[in-house]
Motif scaffolding. Structure first.
Motif, PDB file in Angstrom:
ATOM      1  N   ALA A 250      39.597 -87.951 -60.251  1.00 11.04           N
ATOM      2  CA  ALA A 250      38.465 -88.158 -61.141  1.00 11.04           C
ATOM      3  C   ALA A 250      38.955 -88.743 -62.470  1.00 11.04           C
ATOM      4  O   ALA A 250      38.353 -89.672 -63.021  1.00 11.04           O
ATOM      5  N   ARG A 251      40.069 -88.230 -62.956  1.00 13.42           N
ATOM      6  CA  ARG A 251      40.635 -88.751 -64.199  1.00 13.42           C
ATOM      7  C   ARG A 251      40.972 -90.235 -64.080  1.00 13.42           C
ATOM      8  O   ARG A 251      40.697 -91.035 -64.977  1.00 13.42           O
ATOM      9  N   ALA A 252      41.550 -90.581 -62.949  1.00 10.76           N
ATOM     10  CA  ALA A 252      41.917 -91.986 -62.739  1.00 10.76           C
ATOM     11  C   ALA A 252      40.677 -92.871 -62.751  1.00 10.76           C
ATOM     12  O   ALA A 252      40.699 -93.982 -63.285  1.00 10.76           O
ATOM     13  N   LEU A 253      39.568 -92.376 -62.171  1.00 17.17           N
ATOM     14  CA  LEU A 253      38.344 -93.179 -62.180  1.00 17.17           C
ATOM     15  C   LEU A 253      37.845 -93.369 -63.606  1.00 17.17           C
ATOM     16  O   LEU A 253      37.459 -94.471 -64.005  1.00 17.17           O
ATOM     17  N   ILE A 254      37.873 -92.297 -64.394  1.00 20.49           N
ATOM     18  CA  ILE A 254      37.411 -92.413 -65.775  1.00 20.49           C
ATOM     19  C   ILE A 254      38.197 -93.505 -66.505  1.00 20.49           C
ATOM     20  O   ILE A 254      37.635 -94.279 -67.279  1.00 20.49           O
ATOM     21  N   GLU A 255      39.494 -93.601 -66.206  1.00 19.01           N
ATOM     22  CA  GLU A 255      40.291 -94.643 -66.858  1.00 19.01           C
ATOM     23  C   GLU A 255      39.978 -96.039 -66.345  1.00 19.01           C
ATOM     24  O   GLU A 255      40.041 -97.015 -67.081  1.00 19.01           O
ATOM     25  N   ARG A 256      39.631 -96.111 -65.078  1.00 19.44           N
ATOM     26  CA  ARG A 256      39.345 -97.418 -64.468  1.00 19.44           C
ATOM     27  C   ARG A 256      37.977 -97.983 -64.838  1.00 19.44           C
ATOM     28  O   ARG A 256      37.742 -99.169 -64.719  1.00 19.44           O
ATOM     29  N   LEU A 257      37.038 -97.122 -65.221  1.00 14.19           N
ATOM     30  CA  LEU A 257      35.656 -97.566 -65.435  1.00 14.19           C
ATOM     31  C   LEU A 257      35.586 -98.678 -66.476  1.00 14.19           C
ATOM     32  O   LEU A 257      36.335 -98.666 -67.445  1.00 14.19           O
ATOM     33  N   PRO A 258      34.657 -99.613 -66.295  1.00 14.42           N
ATOM     34  CA  PRO A 258      34.516-100.685 -67.275  1.00 14.42           C
ATOM     35  C   PRO A 258      33.821-100.219 -68.559  1.00 14.42           C
ATOM     36  O   PRO A 258      33.571-101.022 -69.445  1.00 14.42           O
TER      37      PRO A 258
END
Ligand code: ADP
Ligand code: MG
Length: 684
Positions: A250-258
């Motif tokens: 989930a953390r990785a997604l937060i970083e990837r989000l535009p």
């Protein structure tokens, strides 16, 4: 037709026939029948002289038929005159059977009940109930009129209810001393009185529900509800769910989000992540206005579950929306270790089967789809989280079915429900057992408010010009027509006609059409063409109401806006204003407007706050529809009204505590009376 209650509780309803019609009324057991209470009463206990009838009265008279006539110019009408010693009155029947012509033959004596009005040729009764007369017995009690449905007649319902009432044996939840203090009656006595009041019981008090018998029934029902909520809470508190503690994905997604999560999104995500990490099954409702960004929260929750080794099911109410979630989550969750699959009713049976089997083998981590998720009995060996988007669009039973899809019933899945239609907190707590609520109360940055314009349909030309201008600037446009299903009856312009007309008026632009009768594949293809900008103007019915996200669309025209509900208008309007351009929502209306239509249009015009709109919607419509309980076919409360009976809700809360402590057997009898066969609903 004779109907009778099933003696035992809750067989599944048949598809058609009297049992299913009764089930639609919520009538299965003797208790259900006995608790099906009259809407109003007819006084058939006496026959009055015809000469005493006045315009506006509701009377029963008896007389000899003196004249009969069937006119067949235009609509067929059966007219007759009847007479007694005191006077004469006309009868008029518009829809009648041949047997009624014989029944009203000249010289026959008939007993007639109905409303009296002043007609062209003196007093008359329109559509009276006619029986053979001549001194037949009069009932001693008032005659109940029950809520019913097509195909179930009042007399057969009366018989079935009277029989059930004979059979029920009920135990009072309250002691005589408690009853006296509260001004209520023994429950069996109260229910008997409501079905068959004596002529000297106050009709007014019965009909406005201030009679002690009504108070008794309402308190009994509220008490049953409180007791069952306590029970559900107790049961859930001992359940153990799978803790999901792995935050890395989930953390990785937060970083990837535009984009950056808003403060409100971060807060609700912390709440949900903490729930998931605990060993108790989560039961959380995520509320946030249209466009507030709930989908990304669902994606984060899904990733935390998948990252911890569990499967996730995400169910959305329409194919278009489910498809869009599928696309978006695939794009966000770009992770070979999270295997995402898609299931919808429109897939080929062989493809569906393949997906179900992959899920059952544990080879799918995240399954996204429509009702197909619960219809095709998908079994998840490791279901850890069930997410229901736009939860108010589903019935309670459907939400339960999704959570029940896991193979290991000893380990209930966490449940996350999402909705743009906020439920007032007190209401939520009264309807759902210990439901936790998270609220996203902040829109993503850069959103510009949508300008709402009310325009009379006679000024449609101006609207076409505005569309041409928006299209010329590279923008996209929605044109929303009311539902095709209703259009025949309501004489609405169909979406198909509108599409043809607009395509002719705007020949230089590609115009698409999407409506509920299209095959799902065509629907999805049209939506993705619009999302990709290949179609510039989209004519749609309300199939686009929930969730569709095309940021380049900046103008929406809603035709016949006066025919839409408030939250529907707000949801629709939320489809624009998602990008950076100034957005406009045009509400085209036709005059004359009804009082409520005018009020609804005023509210959406004045407010863009979904919570405020929902609050006012609640005032206009009452809580049942807002909660979606309606769609399950069974409202949770049959007689009590949480707002009107607020004082009794408080009493019931307190009484539930003592009842469960002092007399658990009576508490059990109470919930059986009201909730047998419905017990699951309190867990939803
Ligand atoms: P809803 O709450 O109505 O389901 P969505 O989840 O569809 O809203 O989000 C609406 C749009 O806003 C989507 O395009 C989404 O990607 C975008 N979005 C969500 N959160 C943010 C954010 N924090 N900043 C910018 N855009 C966001
Ligand atoms: Mg959404």
């Amino acid at each position: 037709m004779a109907v009778s209650p099933a003696r035992r509780a809750a067989a599944p309803p048949a598809r058609s026939g009297p049992a299913s019609r009764l089930a639609r009324l919520g009538l299965r057991t003797d208790d259900d029948f006995a608790l099906h209470l009259p809407l109003r009463y007819l006084d058939l206990t006496q026959v009055v002289p015809i000469g005493s009838a006045r315009h506006g009265d509701d009377v029963q008279v008896e007389g000899v038929v003196r004249h009969q006539e069937v006119s067949s110019r235009g609509r067929r009408v059966l007219s007759a005159d009847i007479e007694d010693d005191s006077g004469r009155i006309g009868l008029r029947l518009f829809n009648f059977y041949p047997s009624q012509i014989r029944q009203l033959a000249v010289g026959r004596v008939v007993r007639v009940h109905g409303g009296v009005r002043a007609g062209l040729f003196g007093l008359e009764m329109v559509h009276p109930t006619v029986r053979a007369g001549g001194g037949a017995d009069l009932p001693e009690r008032l005659t109940p009129v029950y809520p019913t449905t097509a195909g179930i007649s009042q007399p057969s319902l009366r018989t079935a209810i009277a029989e059930a009432l004979e059979r029920v044996r009920w135990r009072d939840a309250l002691s005589p001393a408690q009853r006296e203090a509260l001004g209520v009656m023994p429950i069996r006595e109260a229910v008997g009185l409501l079905h068959h009041p004596r002529p000297d019981d106050s009709l007014a008090a019965l009909e406005d529900r201030s009679h002690p018998a009504w108070r008794t029934v309402i308190l009994d029902e509220l008490l049953a509800q409180q007791v069952s909520l306590r029970e559900a809470r107790r049961r859930r508190s001992v359940l153990r769910a799978a803790p999901m503690t792995e935050p890395a994905r989930a953390r990785a997604l937060i970083e990837r989000l535009p984009f950056q999560l808003t403060g409100a999104q971060q807060r609700v995500w912390r709440e949900i992540a903490a729930d998931l990490a605990r060993g108790e099954p989560m039961n959380r409702l995520l509320q946030g206005d249209v466009g507030s960004g709930k989908t990304v929260i669902a994606a984060l929750a899904a990733l935390q579950a998948v990252g911890s080794g569990f499967q996730v099911a995400l169910m959305a109410p329409t194919e278009i929306l489910a498809e869009q979630h599928h696309r978006k989550l695939r794009q966000w969750i770009d992770d070979p270790l999270a295997r995402i699959a898609w299931l919808s009713g429109s897939m080929k049976p062989a493809d569906k089967k393949a997906v179900r089997e992959a899920v059952a083998r544990g080879e799918v981590d995240l399954l996204i789809g429509t009702h197909a998720l619960i219809q095709d009995s998908v079994v998840f060996p490791r279901l850890g989280l069930a997410i229901v988007d736009e939860q108010h669009r589903f019935g309670v039973a459907q939400r339960l079915a999704l959570r029940g899809a896991q193979a290991d019933s000893a380990r209930p899945a966490h449940q996350l429900m999402m909705s743009a239609t906020p439920i007032p907190r007190t209401l939520a707590m009264s309807y759902y057992a210990d439901l936790d609520v998270s609220v996203i109360d902040e829109a993503p940055p850069g959103r510009k408010p949508v300008l709402t314009k009310l325009i009379d349909a006679r000024r449609r030309d101006q609207v076409i010009e505005a569309i041409r201008a928006a299209l010329g600037e590279g923008r996209q446009v929605y044109w929303v027509c009311p539902l095709i299903e209703e259009s025949e009856a309501l004489d609405l312009q169909t979406a198909i006609d509108t599409h043809a007309l607009l395509a002719a008026e705007l020949p230089e632009w590609p115009v698409g059409l999407v409506h509920g009768r299209l095959a799902p594949g065509e629907k999805a293809a049209t939506m993705s063409a619009f999302a990709a900008g290949e179609l510039r103007l989209l004519v749609a019915t309300t199939v686009i109401e929930v969730g569709v996200d095309v940021p380049n669309a900046s103008l929406m025209v809603i035709e016949h806006a006066e025919r839409f509900g408030l939250s529907q208008l707000h949801q629709l309007r939320g489809r624009v204003g998602r990008g950076t351009a100034d957005s406009v929502c045009v509400l085209l209306f036709r005059t004359p407007l009804s009082e409520t239509a005018r009020e609804r249009l005023r509210i959406v015009f004045e407010s863009s706050d979904g919570f405020e709109i929902a609050r006012r919607d609640l005032l206009l419509r009452g809580p049942g529809e807002l909660l979606g309980a309606r769609q399950s076919g069974l409202a949770m409360l049959r007689h009590a009204d949480l707002e009107r009976d607020a004082e009794l809700v408080e009493q019931a809360r307190e009484l539930a505590t003592t009842l469960l402590r002092d007399d658990p057997a009576a508490a059990l009898a109470l919930t059986a009376r009201w909730l047998a066969g419905r017990g699951d609903f309190v867990q939803a």
